[in-house]
Scaffold this motif. Structure first.
Motif: not given
Length: 349
Positions: A227-235, A252-260, A262-263, A334-340
Protein backbone atom coordinates in the motif's frame (compact mmCIF):
# COMPACT_ATOMS: atom_id res chain seq x y z
CA UNK A 1 -6.43 -37.29 30.99
CA UNK A 2 -4.10 -34.56 32.31
CA UNK A 3 -3.40 -31.87 29.74
CA UNK A 4 -0.10 -30.00 29.61
CA UNK A 5 -0.59 -26.33 28.68
CA UNK A 6 2.17 -24.28 27.06
CA UNK A 7 1.60 -20.54 26.62
CA UNK A 8 3.44 -18.95 23.68
CA UNK A 9 3.42 -15.20 23.18
CA UNK A 10 4.55 -13.62 19.90
CA UNK A 11 5.76 -10.07 20.58
CA UNK A 12 5.22 -7.62 17.73
CA UNK A 13 3.82 -4.20 16.93
CA UNK A 14 1.54 -5.27 14.11
CA UNK A 15 -1.69 -7.23 14.19
CA UNK A 16 -0.50 -9.24 11.19
CA UNK A 17 2.35 -10.80 13.18
CA UNK A 18 3.95 -13.09 10.59
CA UNK A 19 6.00 -15.14 13.04
CA UNK A 20 2.78 -15.97 14.94
CA UNK A 21 1.11 -17.34 11.81
CA UNK A 22 4.15 -19.29 10.62
CA UNK A 23 4.63 -20.97 14.00
CA UNK A 24 0.93 -21.79 14.20
CA UNK A 25 1.09 -23.35 10.73
CA UNK A 26 4.17 -25.32 11.77
CA UNK A 27 2.30 -26.82 14.73
CA UNK A 28 -0.63 -27.73 12.46
CA UNK A 29 1.74 -29.43 10.00
CA UNK A 30 3.18 -31.41 12.91
CA UNK A 31 -0.27 -32.72 13.87
CA UNK A 32 -1.83 -30.15 16.19
CA UNK A 33 -5.40 -29.02 15.49
CA UNK A 34 -7.09 -25.78 16.39
CA UNK A 35 -9.90 -26.14 18.92
CA UNK A 36 -10.48 -22.42 19.54
CA UNK A 37 -9.41 -19.33 17.64
CA UNK A 38 -10.00 -15.59 17.71
CA UNK A 39 -8.06 -12.76 16.11
CA UNK A 40 -5.48 -12.52 18.90
CA UNK A 41 -5.36 -16.07 20.30
CA UNK A 42 -5.30 -19.67 19.11
CA UNK A 43 -5.69 -22.81 21.19
CA UNK A 44 -4.24 -26.00 19.68
CA UNK A 45 -4.24 -29.61 20.88
CA UNK A 46 -2.23 -32.74 20.08
CA UNK A 47 -2.66 -35.69 22.43
CA UNK A 48 -2.05 -34.41 25.96
CA UNK A 49 -0.39 -31.23 24.75
CA UNK A 50 -2.28 -27.93 24.67
CA UNK A 51 -0.71 -24.81 23.18
CA UNK A 52 -2.18 -21.36 23.75
CA UNK A 53 -0.74 -18.85 21.26
CA UNK A 54 -1.20 -15.12 21.87
CA UNK A 55 -0.42 -12.15 19.62
CA UNK A 56 1.35 -9.79 22.01
CA UNK A 57 0.50 -6.45 20.45
CA UNK A 58 0.74 -3.39 22.78
CA UNK A 59 -2.93 -3.52 23.81
CA UNK A 60 -2.83 -7.29 24.29
CA UNK A 61 0.26 -7.04 26.51
CA UNK A 62 -1.65 -4.79 28.89
CA UNK A 63 -4.59 -7.26 28.96
CA UNK A 64 -2.35 -10.28 29.59
CA UNK A 65 -0.48 -8.43 32.32
CA UNK A 66 -3.78 -7.54 33.96
CA UNK A 67 -4.87 -11.18 33.95
CA UNK A 68 -1.61 -12.29 35.57
CA UNK A 69 -1.07 -14.96 32.89
CA UNK A 70 2.53 -16.18 32.75
CA UNK A 71 4.14 -16.77 29.34
CA UNK A 72 6.18 -19.95 28.91
CA UNK A 73 7.81 -18.96 25.61
CA UNK A 74 8.07 -15.40 24.37
CA UNK A 75 8.97 -14.89 20.72
CA UNK A 76 10.52 -11.61 19.62
CA UNK A 77 11.09 -10.49 16.02
CA UNK A 78 11.00 -6.69 16.28
CA UNK A 79 8.75 -3.99 17.71
CA UNK A 80 8.63 -0.22 17.45
CA UNK A 81 11.39 1.40 19.50
CA UNK A 82 8.99 3.44 21.65
CA UNK A 83 7.15 0.32 22.76
CA UNK A 84 10.22 -1.07 24.52
CA UNK A 85 9.48 1.55 27.18
CA UNK A 86 6.22 -0.23 28.11
CA UNK A 87 6.93 -1.41 31.67
CA UNK A 88 4.49 -4.29 31.25
CA UNK A 89 6.81 -5.84 28.65
CA UNK A 90 9.72 -6.06 31.10
CA UNK A 91 7.40 -7.22 33.91
CA UNK A 92 5.98 -9.97 31.70
CA UNK A 93 9.40 -11.05 30.42
CA UNK A 94 10.64 -11.24 34.01
CA UNK A 95 8.24 -14.16 34.59
CA UNK A 96 8.83 -15.85 31.20
CA UNK A 97 10.62 -19.22 31.10
CA UNK A 98 12.14 -18.82 27.63
CA UNK A 99 12.80 -15.61 25.69
CA UNK A 100 13.44 -16.35 22.00
CA UNK A 101 14.98 -13.11 20.75
CA UNK A 102 16.04 -11.78 17.35
CA UNK A 103 19.63 -10.77 18.08
CA UNK A 104 19.85 -8.82 14.81
CA UNK A 105 17.23 -6.31 16.02
CA UNK A 106 19.44 -3.56 17.48
CA UNK A 107 16.72 -2.48 19.90
CA UNK A 108 16.11 -5.99 21.27
CA UNK A 109 18.42 -5.45 24.25
CA UNK A 110 15.89 -3.03 25.72
CA UNK A 111 13.43 -5.83 26.48
CA UNK A 112 15.99 -7.50 28.74
CA UNK A 113 16.81 -6.53 32.30
CA UNK A 114 19.02 -7.80 35.12
CA UNK A 115 16.15 -9.53 36.95
CA UNK A 116 15.24 -11.95 34.16
CA UNK A 117 15.16 -15.55 35.41
CA UNK A 118 14.22 -17.20 32.11
CA UNK A 119 16.57 -18.60 29.50
CA UNK A 120 17.38 -16.25 26.59
CA UNK A 121 17.72 -18.05 23.24
CA UNK A 122 18.95 -15.70 20.54
CA UNK A 123 18.50 -16.29 16.83
CA UNK A 124 19.57 -14.47 13.69
CA UNK A 125 22.32 -14.11 11.11
CA UNK A 126 24.74 -12.85 13.76
CA UNK A 127 27.34 -15.62 14.36
CA UNK A 128 27.01 -15.02 18.12
CA UNK A 129 23.35 -16.13 18.11
CA UNK A 130 22.34 -19.33 19.89
CA UNK A 131 20.58 -20.42 16.69
CA UNK A 132 22.04 -19.01 13.50
CA UNK A 133 21.96 -19.57 9.74
CA UNK A 134 24.56 -19.46 6.98
CA UNK A 135 25.13 -20.51 3.34
CA UNK A 136 21.90 -18.99 2.01
CA UNK A 137 20.34 -19.88 -1.32
CA UNK A 138 17.19 -18.03 -2.38
CA UNK A 139 15.11 -19.10 -5.37
CA UNK A 140 11.58 -20.51 -5.20
CA UNK A 141 12.33 -21.36 -1.56
CA UNK A 142 14.95 -20.52 1.07
CA UNK A 143 17.81 -22.90 1.82
CA UNK A 144 20.32 -22.41 4.61
CA UNK A 145 22.48 -24.28 7.07
CA UNK A 146 21.08 -24.23 10.60
CA UNK A 147 23.49 -24.17 13.51
CA UNK A 148 22.51 -24.57 17.16
CA UNK A 149 25.70 -23.45 18.84
CA UNK A 150 24.98 -24.20 22.51
CA UNK A 151 23.12 -26.93 24.32
CA UNK A 152 20.10 -26.11 26.47
CA UNK A 153 17.17 -27.91 28.08
CA UNK A 154 13.64 -27.66 26.68
CA UNK A 155 10.38 -27.14 28.57
CA UNK A 156 10.33 -30.83 29.57
CA UNK A 157 13.88 -30.78 30.92
CA UNK A 158 15.36 -32.74 28.00
CA UNK A 159 18.79 -31.70 26.78
CA UNK A 160 19.05 -30.32 23.22
CA UNK A 161 22.54 -30.90 21.88
CA UNK A 162 24.36 -28.55 19.48
CA UNK A 163 23.59 -29.42 15.85
CA UNK A 164 24.20 -28.34 12.29
CA UNK A 165 21.98 -29.38 9.38
CA UNK A 166 20.54 -28.06 6.11
CA UNK A 167 17.03 -26.56 6.16
CA UNK A 168 14.69 -25.94 3.22
CA UNK A 169 12.02 -23.37 4.06
CA UNK A 170 9.12 -23.31 1.60
CA UNK A 171 9.07 -19.52 1.79
CA UNK A 172 10.86 -16.84 -0.21
CA UNK A 173 12.96 -13.88 0.84
CA UNK A 174 15.56 -13.07 3.47
CA UNK A 175 13.01 -11.87 6.04
CA UNK A 176 11.40 -15.30 6.09
CA UNK A 177 14.73 -16.75 7.29
CA UNK A 178 14.11 -14.96 10.59
CA UNK A 179 10.59 -16.37 10.85
CA UNK A 180 11.98 -19.83 10.10
CA UNK A 181 14.70 -19.53 12.75
CA UNK A 182 12.17 -18.30 15.31
CA UNK A 183 9.87 -21.22 14.49
CA UNK A 184 12.72 -23.72 14.84
CA UNK A 185 13.73 -22.27 18.21
CA UNK A 186 10.12 -22.44 19.40
CA UNK A 187 9.65 -26.02 18.20
CA UNK A 188 12.86 -27.26 19.84
CA UNK A 189 11.94 -25.52 23.10
CA UNK A 190 8.54 -27.26 23.05
CA UNK A 191 10.30 -30.63 22.75
CA UNK A 192 9.63 -31.29 19.07
CA UNK A 193 12.28 -33.28 17.21
CA UNK A 194 14.29 -31.26 14.70
CA UNK A 195 13.49 -33.68 11.85
CA UNK A 196 9.76 -33.20 12.46
CA UNK A 197 10.24 -29.41 12.48
CA UNK A 198 12.32 -29.63 9.31
CA UNK A 199 9.62 -31.61 7.48
CA UNK A 200 6.93 -29.14 8.57
CA UNK A 201 8.89 -26.11 7.34
CA UNK A 202 9.59 -27.82 4.01
CA UNK A 203 5.87 -27.77 3.17
CA UNK A 204 4.76 -24.63 5.00
CA UNK A 205 2.69 -22.12 2.97
CA UNK A 206 3.29 -18.93 4.93
CA UNK A 207 1.22 -15.75 5.03
CA UNK A 208 -1.49 -14.83 2.56
CA UNK A 209 -0.14 -12.16 0.18
CA UNK A 210 3.27 -11.94 1.82
CA UNK A 211 5.77 -13.16 -0.78
CA UNK A 212 3.10 -15.76 -1.52
CA UNK A 213 3.86 -18.15 -4.36
CA UNK A 214 0.77 -18.37 -6.55
CA UNK A 215 2.47 -20.49 -9.21
CA UNK A 216 5.82 -22.27 -9.15
CA UNK A 217 6.45 -24.08 -12.40
CA UNK A 218 8.54 -23.19 -15.44
CA UNK A 219 8.11 -19.57 -14.31
CA UNK A 220 7.08 -18.17 -10.94
CA UNK A 221 4.25 -15.84 -9.86
CA UNK A 222 4.48 -14.13 -6.47
CA UNK A 223 1.87 -11.94 -4.76
CA UNK A 224 2.55 -9.33 -2.09
CA UNK A 225 0.20 -6.83 -0.48
CA UNK A 226 1.62 -3.31 -0.86
CA UNK A 227 0.00 0.00 0.00
CA UNK A 228 2.67 2.48 1.04
CA UNK A 229 6.03 3.33 -0.57
CA UNK A 230 7.79 1.59 2.33
CA UNK A 231 5.90 -1.63 1.48
CA UNK A 232 7.06 -1.44 -2.14
CA UNK A 233 10.65 -0.68 -1.18
CA UNK A 234 10.80 -3.54 1.34
CA UNK A 235 9.41 -6.18 -0.98
CA UNK A 236 11.49 -5.14 -3.99
CA UNK A 237 14.57 -5.33 -1.79
CA UNK A 238 13.55 -8.89 -0.93
CA UNK A 239 13.09 -9.78 -4.61
CA UNK A 240 16.71 -8.96 -5.41
CA UNK A 241 17.74 -12.01 -3.34
CA UNK A 242 15.70 -14.35 -5.56
CA UNK A 243 17.11 -16.05 -8.65
CA UNK A 244 15.12 -15.52 -11.85
CA UNK A 245 15.67 -14.57 -15.51
CA UNK A 246 13.45 -11.59 -16.42
CA UNK A 247 11.09 -9.79 -14.10
CA UNK A 248 7.57 -8.48 -14.74
CA UNK A 249 5.24 -6.55 -12.43
CA UNK A 250 1.47 -6.25 -12.08
CA UNK A 251 0.80 -3.13 -10.02
CA UNK A 252 -2.67 -2.52 -8.62
CA UNK A 253 -3.51 1.18 -8.31
CA UNK A 254 -6.49 2.28 -6.24
CA UNK A 255 -7.87 5.75 -6.91
CA UNK A 256 -8.62 6.25 -3.21
CA UNK A 257 -4.88 6.05 -2.43
CA UNK A 258 -4.49 9.60 -3.70
CA UNK A 259 -2.11 10.96 -6.29
CA UNK A 260 0.69 11.67 -3.80
CA UNK A 261 0.93 8.05 -2.60
CA UNK A 262 0.52 6.67 -6.13
CA UNK A 263 3.36 8.83 -7.47
CA UNK A 264 5.68 7.82 -4.63
CA UNK A 265 4.89 4.15 -5.21
CA UNK A 266 5.65 4.58 -8.91
CA UNK A 267 8.99 6.22 -8.15
CA UNK A 268 9.98 3.26 -5.97
CA UNK A 269 9.18 0.87 -8.83
CA UNK A 270 11.14 3.01 -11.31
CA UNK A 271 14.18 3.08 -9.02
CA UNK A 272 14.21 -0.70 -8.60
CA UNK A 273 13.31 -1.64 -12.20
CA UNK A 274 16.86 -1.62 -13.67
CA UNK A 275 18.31 -3.34 -10.60
CA UNK A 276 15.75 -6.15 -10.79
CA UNK A 277 15.79 -6.48 -14.59
CA UNK A 278 12.09 -5.58 -14.87
CA UNK A 279 11.04 -5.90 -18.53
CA UNK A 280 7.43 -4.73 -18.36
CA UNK A 281 4.91 -3.35 -15.90
CA UNK A 282 1.17 -3.97 -16.14
CA UNK A 283 -0.87 -1.36 -14.31
CA UNK A 284 -4.38 -2.20 -13.17
CA UNK A 285 -6.55 0.74 -12.05
CA UNK A 286 -9.75 0.06 -10.13
CA UNK A 287 -11.29 3.21 -11.69
CA UNK A 288 -10.38 5.41 -14.61
CA UNK A 289 -8.64 8.60 -13.50
CA UNK A 290 -6.99 10.85 -16.06
CA UNK A 291 -4.70 12.52 -13.52
CA UNK A 292 -3.12 9.21 -12.51
CA UNK A 293 -2.86 8.00 -16.12
CA UNK A 294 -1.15 11.26 -17.09
CA UNK A 295 1.32 10.89 -14.23
CA UNK A 296 2.15 7.31 -15.22
CA UNK A 297 2.83 8.46 -18.76
CA UNK A 298 4.95 11.42 -17.60
CA UNK A 299 7.02 9.34 -15.17
CA UNK A 300 7.67 6.43 -17.51
CA UNK A 301 8.27 8.28 -20.78
CA UNK A 302 11.81 9.06 -19.57
CA UNK A 303 12.67 5.42 -18.91
CA UNK A 304 13.00 2.46 -21.26
CA UNK A 305 10.46 0.38 -19.37
CA UNK A 306 7.54 -1.04 -21.30
CA UNK A 307 4.15 -0.68 -19.64
CA UNK A 308 0.41 -1.04 -20.21
CA UNK A 309 -2.58 0.31 -18.32
CA UNK A 310 -5.74 -1.76 -17.79
CA UNK A 311 -9.14 -1.13 -16.23
CA UNK A 312 -10.09 -4.83 -16.26
CA UNK A 313 -8.17 -7.05 -13.84
CA UNK A 314 -8.75 -10.34 -15.64
CA UNK A 315 -7.52 -8.89 -18.94
CA UNK A 316 -4.52 -7.35 -17.20
CA UNK A 317 -3.52 -10.66 -15.63
CA UNK A 318 -4.19 -12.59 -18.84
CA UNK A 319 -1.83 -10.32 -20.77
CA UNK A 320 0.80 -10.42 -18.04
CA UNK A 321 1.31 -14.20 -18.27
CA UNK A 322 1.31 -14.45 -22.07
CA UNK A 323 4.95 -13.52 -22.54
CA UNK A 324 6.40 -15.37 -19.54
CA UNK A 325 9.19 -17.82 -20.35
CA UNK A 326 11.18 -20.38 -18.38
CA UNK A 327 12.81 -18.84 -15.34
CA UNK A 328 10.81 -15.59 -15.41
CA UNK A 329 9.22 -13.94 -12.38
CA UNK A 330 5.86 -12.15 -12.30
CA UNK A 331 5.33 -10.06 -9.17
CA UNK A 332 1.90 -8.80 -8.11
CA UNK A 333 2.01 -5.70 -5.89
CA UNK A 334 -0.96 -3.74 -4.65
CA UNK A 335 -3.70 -3.53 -2.06
CA UNK A 336 -7.33 -4.59 -2.14
CA UNK A 337 -7.56 -4.07 -5.90
CA UNK A 338 -5.48 -7.26 -6.41
CA UNK A 339 -7.26 -9.33 -3.76
CA UNK A 340 -8.86 -11.52 -6.44
CA UNK A 341 -5.62 -11.82 -8.41
CA UNK A 342 -4.71 -15.27 -7.10
CA UNK A 343 -8.11 -16.75 -7.95
CA UNK A 344 -8.12 -15.25 -11.44
CA UNK A 345 -4.58 -16.37 -12.21
CA UNK A 346 -5.28 -19.94 -11.12
CA UNK A 347 -8.16 -20.04 -13.59
CA UNK A 348 -5.90 -18.73 -16.37
CA UNK A 349 -2.83 -20.90 -15.89
Amino acid sequence: MNQILTVIGALDSENDNIIYDIIKEMFIKIGYRIIYEKQMISLLIYGKSLILMIRLTPDMIDHIYGLGLDIDILLHKSIDTAEYANSHISDMIGNTKYIIMNIDDKEAKYILSDDIDGLVISYGINPKATITASSFDFSNNSRFNLCLQREYRNLHGDKIEPMELPIVLNLMGKSNIYYGLGAIACGLTCGIDIDVIKDALFSIRGMNRYLEKIYDGSYMIVDNRCNLPSDYDLILEEIQNIKYRDGYIVNGIEIDEGIYTVKNNLRIIINWAPILNIRKIYFYMDKEEDLIIDNINLLFERYEIEYEIFLDLRRCLHNSIQGLEDGDLLLLMGGDSLEEGKTILKSLI
